[in-house]
Design a protein around this motif. Sequence first.
Motif, short mmCIF file in Angstrom:
data_model
loop_
_atom_site.label_atom_id
_atom_site.label_comp_id
_atom_site.label_asym_id
_atom_site.label_seq_id
_atom_site.Cartn_x
_atom_site.Cartn_y
_atom_site.Cartn_z
N ALA A 152 44.65 22.86 66.34
CA ALA A 152 45.29 22.40 65.10
C ALA A 152 44.48 21.27 64.47
N GLU A 153 43.93 20.40 65.31
CA GLU A 153 43.15 19.27 64.80
C GLU A 153 41.87 19.75 64.11
N GLN A 154 41.21 20.74 64.71
CA GLN A 154 40.01 21.29 64.08
C GLN A 154 40.35 21.92 62.74
N LEU A 155 41.39 22.75 62.73
CA LEU A 155 41.74 23.44 61.50
C LEU A 155 42.11 22.44 60.41
N LYS A 156 42.80 21.39 60.76
CA LYS A 156 43.16 20.36 59.77
C LYS A 156 41.92 19.75 59.14
N ARG A 157 40.92 19.43 59.98
CA ARG A 157 39.68 18.84 59.46
C ARG A 157 38.95 19.80 58.54
N PHE A 158 38.86 21.06 58.97
CA PHE A 158 38.10 22.03 58.19
C PHE A 158 38.78 22.33 56.86
N VAL A 159 40.09 22.50 56.89
CA VAL A 159 40.84 22.75 55.66
C VAL A 159 40.74 21.53 54.73
N GLY A 160 40.66 20.35 55.34
CA GLY A 160 40.54 19.13 54.56
C GLY A 160 39.26 19.01 53.76
N THR A 161 38.27 19.82 54.07
CA THR A 161 37.03 19.81 53.28
C THR A 161 37.22 20.45 51.91
N GLY A 162 38.32 21.20 51.75
CA GLY A 162 38.55 21.90 50.50
C GLY A 162 37.82 23.23 50.40
N ARG A 163 37.11 23.61 51.44
CA ARG A 163 36.30 24.83 51.42
C ARG A 163 36.94 25.98 52.19
N VAL A 164 37.89 25.69 53.06
CA VAL A 164 38.50 26.72 53.91
C VAL A 164 39.85 27.11 53.32
N ILE A 165 39.98 28.39 52.91
CA ILE A 165 41.20 28.81 52.24
C ILE A 165 41.98 29.86 53.03
N TYR A 166 41.43 30.34 54.14
CA TYR A 166 42.05 31.47 54.85
C TYR A 166 41.81 31.32 56.34
N HIS A 167 42.83 31.67 57.12
CA HIS A 167 42.66 31.67 58.58
C HIS A 167 43.43 32.84 59.17
N LYS A 168 42.73 33.73 59.85
CA LYS A 168 43.37 34.82 60.58
C LYS A 168 43.50 34.39 62.03
N ASP A 169 44.72 34.14 62.45
CA ASP A 169 44.98 33.55 63.76
C ASP A 169 45.28 34.62 64.79
N THR A 170 44.62 34.53 65.95
CA THR A 170 44.85 35.47 67.04
C THR A 170 45.16 34.76 68.35
N CYS A 171 45.70 33.54 68.28
CA CYS A 171 45.94 32.77 69.51
C CYS A 171 47.06 33.37 70.36
N LEU A 172 47.97 34.14 69.76
CA LEU A 172 49.08 34.81 70.45
C LEU A 172 50.12 33.83 70.98
N ASP A 173 50.10 32.59 70.50
CA ASP A 173 50.97 31.53 71.01
C ASP A 173 51.72 30.91 69.83
N ILE A 174 53.02 31.11 69.75
CA ILE A 174 53.78 30.63 68.60
C ILE A 174 53.77 29.11 68.51
N GLU A 175 53.66 28.42 69.64
CA GLU A 175 53.63 26.95 69.58
C GLU A 175 52.32 26.47 68.96
N GLN A 176 51.21 27.14 69.28
CA GLN A 176 49.94 26.79 68.63
C GLN A 176 49.99 27.12 67.13
N ILE A 177 50.62 28.23 66.80
CA ILE A 177 50.78 28.59 65.39
C ILE A 177 51.53 27.48 64.65
N LYS A 178 52.64 27.03 65.22
CA LYS A 178 53.44 25.98 64.58
C LYS A 178 52.63 24.69 64.43
N ALA A 179 51.82 24.37 65.44
CA ALA A 179 51.01 23.16 65.36
C ALA A 179 49.98 23.27 64.23
N LYS A 180 49.37 24.43 64.09
CA LYS A 180 48.39 24.63 63.02
C LYS A 180 49.06 24.58 61.65
#
Length: 315
Positions: A152-180
């Motif tokens: 979640a911390e990585q995704l937050k940083r990358f999205v914060g650049t303004g360049r990342v608009i899409y993420h296809k998540d395959t973690c299979l873990d609903i708690e990780q999904i909620k954190a992201k």
Amino acid sequence: MSKKSKGYIPVMLTPFTESGAVDFAGLTKLTELYLRAGAAGLFANCQSSEMFNLSGEEMLAVTEHVLRIADGAVPVVATGTFGGPVEKQADFVKQLYGTGVEAVIVITNMLTEESESAALFDERFGQLLDATPGIPLGFYECPEPFKRVLTAEQLKRFVGTGRVIYHKDTCLDIEQIKAKLDATRGVADFGLYDAYMVHAVESLKAGSAGLSCIQGNYYPELIVWLCNHYDNNESADQVAIVQQFFIDHMDIMHAVYPVVAKYFLQKRGLPISTFTRKNAGVFDETVKKRVDLFYLQFRQLLEQIELIPNGMMLS
């Protein structure tokens, strides 16, 4: 790709002729199927597309064809990183973006080896950003050849650049999904699309922008239906039935995939071959009978929830 309403983003198949060439006529029919079903976007050139078995020229041609058929009706994204030096990957990102896609998708396992650190991944993604100025990007946690799941911390940083608009998540873990989702909440131009249908309803309720799953290569309109009804109290019983249907048939939909998906679509009337370039396993009589039964159960489900597919033949 981000919308207030939930959306389904197909991970597109690539139809082939029996000789193994890309079947562009079949790709037209397939693209039209997704659009008629109500897809909110299209993910061309992904693992379901057998991207690792396509040449660079074929990847570009397939993406360009999908863009022509979509004709601006929905956004199209496509994968553009396939290993090697960052500069080489950046060159192909630029070529792919030149086709007119909304964003180029970065495979999270292609910037670093499995044994290399998250810090090195962050560094190389920063290099890719610098080498592709102005190009919108996305992430795909592709399971092959190994899975690198972003935190979640990585995704937050990358999205914060303004360049990342899409993420296809395959973690299979609903708690990780909620954190992201918590880490990226409020970013208007970003959407997280969940691939794991076992917790589809819970993910949508938690704030996912939608779903991007292989199940849509069997019955895309059912994924769209779920995106439209997941929080409708009047449809709660039907939503529970559909969610359980996904769970109950998870194994058969992954067996000898994508051959089984192409066979299922054949049964629905789509004129494509079951030919695949990748070694998907043996599509024998036992698997065929399981898919035939699965198809009948799908037909029964449509009747149960009173869903009539839009323009798709049902043989």
